[in-house]
Design a protein around this motif. Structure first.
Motif, mmCIF file in Angstrom:
data_model
loop_
_atom_site.group_PDB
_atom_site.id
_atom_site.type_symbol
_atom_site.label_atom_id
_atom_site.label_comp_id
_atom_site.label_asym_id
_atom_site.label_seq_id
_atom_site.Cartn_x
_atom_site.Cartn_y
_atom_site.Cartn_z
ATOM 1 N N MET A 25 -38.313 35.266 12.148
ATOM 2 C CA MET A 25 -38.888 36.545 11.708
ATOM 3 C C MET A 25 -37.900 37.706 11.814
ATOM 4 S SD MET A 25 -42.747 36.232 13.325
ATOM 5 C CE MET A 25 -43.415 37.543 12.285
ATOM 6 N N LYS A 78 -47.733 34.175 15.847
ATOM 7 C CA LYS A 78 -47.141 33.062 15.118
ATOM 8 C C LYS A 78 -46.665 31.964 16.068
ATOM 9 C CE LYS A 78 -44.177 31.930 11.237
ATOM 10 N NZ LYS A 78 -43.342 32.458 10.139
ATOM 11 N N TYR A 89 -36.846 39.245 14.374
ATOM 12 C CA TYR A 89 -37.453 40.269 15.227
ATOM 13 C C TYR A 89 -36.394 40.923 16.107
ATOM 14 C CZ TYR A 89 -40.066 42.326 19.113
ATOM 15 O OH TYR A 89 -40.547 43.182 20.068
ATOM 16 N N THR A 145 -41.368 43.638 11.769
ATOM 17 C CA THR A 145 -42.035 42.707 12.679
ATOM 18 C C THR A 145 -42.187 43.318 14.064
ATOM 19 O OG1 THR A 145 -41.077 40.852 11.478
ATOM 20 C CG2 THR A 145 -41.961 40.392 13.657
ATOM 21 N N GLU A 180 -46.981 40.212 16.439
ATOM 22 C CA GLU A 180 -46.880 39.263 15.332
ATOM 23 C C GLU A 180 -46.094 38.023 15.750
ATOM 24 O OE1 GLU A 180 -45.127 41.678 12.353
ATOM 25 O OE2 GLU A 180 -47.037 42.483 11.629
ATOM 26 N N VAL A 181 -45.032 38.228 16.535
ATOM 27 C CA VAL A 181 -44.254 37.110 17.051
ATOM 28 C C VAL A 181 -45.133 36.237 17.941
ATOM 29 C CG1 VAL A 181 -42.315 36.437 18.542
ATOM 30 C CG2 VAL A 181 -42.048 38.319 16.914
#
Length: 321
Positions: A43, A10, A45, A2, A6-7
């Motif tokens: 996630m 989302k 992360y 991740t 991407e964080v």
């Protein structure tokens, strides 16, 4: 794996918002902050810590260069450094170099690449000219007496300390005095040898290079030193050893005759010297370590001299002259 974008996608926020949350920036909407933290958790992360350090311009990591760690001389310096580092929430990165110049340059390069905030050099093989080329990349403190330099220094007077030990032996009747050191070309050994030569001149004693034993630093080296002394045609009546560990190893390895007749002075005042009743020169290594760390945060370059003192015990005997 991740990544930050991407964080952000989302969480429905911009990458810069995620970055501000990760860096605990105060100006972030509380609802967005909680949402980002939730997504980070979901996630799994893991932020790129190197990128964060690069952006902040600091790592909170302090490099410490030592030749080896299996010696109380350096472990006490590290203790003092660590005690101060904890107070400022800094972490210590040890570089155990064995006096290899490439290893020492690696530490300097990490400072240049901003992987360290500062560097402490406890002992070195590399030239000062090379070290001084890295001062612009971060503060450097060194356990050595250096004049006319931008390096921060904490140091002792090796010349006077060695002279104190030699005079103590002379006052107890000794005239055939040897000394044992580690590296002849180190700055501390150069000062100690100079003190030994001047002492011989002042007291009208014969100076002989053979009376200087080299490459003795560890406890087990004391055994080898005892063998060298025992095979000598004219063994000394006294010896100044530049470290308590080697002095202790020497004392424990002597045959009965030499143990009775050889006076020994060590250096540093480690616990082993007290246990064996060794006369020694006390060096405040823990306080020196603290100074080396704190000097990194001085606004101006500072140079701190630490006093040493002789601690007389039972390893020095009076002889008739």
């Amino acid at each position: 794996m991740t990544n930050l974008k991407e964080v952000a996608r989302k969480a429905g926020v911009s990458p810069s918002t995620v970055s501000r949350v990760i860096n605990n920036h105060p100006y972030v909407n509380e609802e967005k902050r909680n949402r980002v933290l939730q997504i980070i958790d979901e996630m799994n992360y893991i932020p790129n810590i190197n990128a964060i350090h690069l952006k902040r311009g600091k790592t909170n990591l302090i490099g410490v260069v030592i030749p080896f760690s299996n010696h109380p001389y350096f472990s006490q310096l590290i203790q003092g450094i660590s005690e101060e580092a904890i107070k400022l929430d800094k972490k210590i990165v040890l570089f155990q170099t064995s006096y290899d110049t490439d290893q020492e340059i690696d530490a300097l390069e990490m400072l240049k690449l901003k992987q360290l905030d500062a560097l402490i050099i406890c002992s070195r093989n590399i030239s000062l000219t090379i070290i001084e080329q890295y001062i612009e990349y971060g503060p450097i403190s060194i356990f050595e007496n250096i004049t006319h330099s931008k390096l921060r220094t904490s140091y002792i007077d090796h010349y006077q300390s060695f002279l104190t030990a030699l005079n103590h032996l002379y006052e107890h009747g000794h005239r055939n005095i040897s000394c044992a050191i580690n590296r002849k070309k180190s700055t501390s050994s150069i000062e100690r040898i100079a003190a030994y030569k001047d002492f011989c001149i002042e007291k009208s004693l014969t100076y002989n290079d053979n009376n200087i034993y080299e490459n003795y630093v560890l406890l087990e080296d004391g055994y080898d030193l005892s063998k060298e002394i025992q095979k000598s045609l004219n063994p000394p009546s006294a010896i100044v050893v530049s470290g308590d560990n080697t002095a202790a190893g020497l004392l424990l390895s002597l045959n009965d005759d030499l143990k009775e007749n050889l006076s020994i002075i060590g250096f540093e005042n480690h616990k082993i010297s007290k246990l064996l009743n060794l006369t020694t020169i006390e060096i405040p290594l823990i306080n020196i370590g603290k100074s080396l760390f704190n000097q990194l945060y001085d606004k101006s370059v500072s140079n701190q001299l630490f006093e040493t003192r002789l601690i007389a015990r039972q390893s020095v005997k009076n002889i008739n002259i």
